[in-house]
Design an enzyme around this catalytic site. Structure first.
Site, mmCIF file in Angstrom:
data_model
loop_
_atom_site.group_PDB
_atom_site.id
_atom_site.type_symbol
_atom_site.label_atom_id
_atom_site.label_comp_id
_atom_site.label_asym_id
_atom_site.label_seq_id
_atom_site.Cartn_x
_atom_site.Cartn_y
_atom_site.Cartn_z
ATOM 1 C CB SER A 128 -23.757 7.763 16.607
ATOM 2 O OG SER A 128 -24.719 6.705 17.329
ATOM 3 C CD GLU A 130 -25.841 4.074 21.358
ATOM 4 O OE1 GLU A 130 -25.379 3.901 22.237
ATOM 5 O OE2 GLU A 130 -26.910 3.380 21.150
ATOM 6 C CE1 TYR A 152 -20.430 3.548 16.244
ATOM 7 C CE2 TYR A 152 -22.364 4.158 17.723
ATOM 8 C CZ TYR A 152 -21.547 4.121 16.414
ATOM 9 O OH TYR A 152 -22.316 4.474 15.243
#
Length: 331
Positions: A128, A130, A152
């Site tokens: 990801s 992120e 996350y």
């Protein structure tokens, strides 16, 4: 003989598009689902309801090594797409332990079981954007250092390194796709893009009069999920495994998304949107924009759906759903 694919997270946005794509490619498609999903298919399998007669679902838990091991032993896939994760970033601040335990252990279990039962199987890990978090450079590439700003993001960094380690230590054909934000009419209603398009549809229909949002200045690289699952497949078709950024190379603010969504239905967003500090993240990621040059050069991938088309597609789908009187489906 048909190629056989196994997908974790097949009931999610990406899993449903990937299953469709692989079926069109002539694959035999299998998916891992929680047993509770099989007991409540109307709500929990809504994204793949139209595919149920063409795929095989296996009840298992990503928190149980034994159950993943048993599914791999039965299916013996040629390709394994690991998409399942607790992926809602805001929730990861509320339950950090669950997010980290589920995401890291699930990836580790999948890789370990694959190594033991089907070491020839090609593995895809859903990394990801992120992971970049507090970005060190813009745009972000495969070589940009990670600085995650949520549990996350941390869990995805761990999954990325686990995948890399199994590739280097055990010779597993394992790839990570560092996907930037990708949306669609199948996006969960807890994500900001779907929250926006659903609110626009309900405001247009007179059901509600207000949309409360957090940081309107946050910028993201938004693409269409249907385009991105194709990149997942393409990287597993290469002779050598590697890691790739999958992105549009463009960035837009939440406010731009909001303005375009409201404008598409003839509404002025400033009359309905309220900025609420409660929706701000404890550690905000303000700017993400990916450089997909490596994916384009290596296997010829590039996004087809432009940002404005994506927003209008999502708004139109929610306007039609609200018009038909259908309530939002369960996650």
């Amino acid at each position: 003989m048909k190629k056989r694919a196994l997908i974790t997270g097949i009931t999610g946005q990406d899993g449903s598009y990937l299953a469709e794509f692989l079926l069109k490619k002539g694959y035999e498609v299998h998916g891992i689902v929680r047993r509770v999903a099989l007991e409540d298919p109307e709500h929990r399998l809504w994204r793949i309801r139209h595919l149920l007669k063409r795929i095989t679902l296996h009840p298992a838990s990503m928190e149980s090594y034994a159950s993943i091991f048993n599914v791999l032993e039965r299916v013996r896939p040629d390709e394994f797409y690991h998409l399942a994760a607790q992926s809602f970033v805001s929730y990861s601040f509320e339950d950090e332990f669950s997010t980290i335990n589920t995401n890291i252990n699930g990836t580790h279990y999948a890789l370990s079981a694959l190594k033991e039962k089907v070491p020839h199987c090609k593995f895809y890990f859903a990394a990801s954007s992120e992971m970049f978090g507090k970005v060190r450079e813009t745009p972000q590439t495969e070589l940009t250092p990670f600085h995650p700003r949520s549990s996350y993001g941390i869990s995805k960094v761990a999954g990325f390194h686990l995948t890399q380690n199994y590739r280097e230590a055990y010779g597993i054909f394992a790839c990570s796709g560092i996907l930037f934000n990708h949306e669609s009419p199948r996006r969960g209603f807890e994500f900001v893009t779907r929250k926006i398009t659903n609110a626009v549809a309900e405001i247009k229909a007179g059901i509600t009069q207000e949309l409360r949002l957090g940081n309107l200045e946050a910028r993201r690289d938004w693409g269409f999920a249907g385009d991105y699952v194709e990149a997942m497949w393409m990287m597993l078709q290469k002779k050598q495994p590697d890691d790739y950024v999958v992105a549009t190379g463009e960035t837009h603010s939440v406010q731009e998304f909001v303005a375009l969504a409201f404008e598409h239905t003839g509404l002025d967003w400033k009359k309905y949107v309220v900025v609420d500090k409660i929706f701000y993240r404890p550690a905000e990621v303000n700017l993400l924009i990916g450089d997909p040059a490596k994916a384009k050069k290596t296997f010829g991938w590039s996004p087809r759906v432009h940002f404005s088309e994506l927003v209008k597609m999502m708004v139109d789908a929610d306007v039609e759903r609200v018009h038909q009187g259908k309530r939002p489906a369960s996650l």
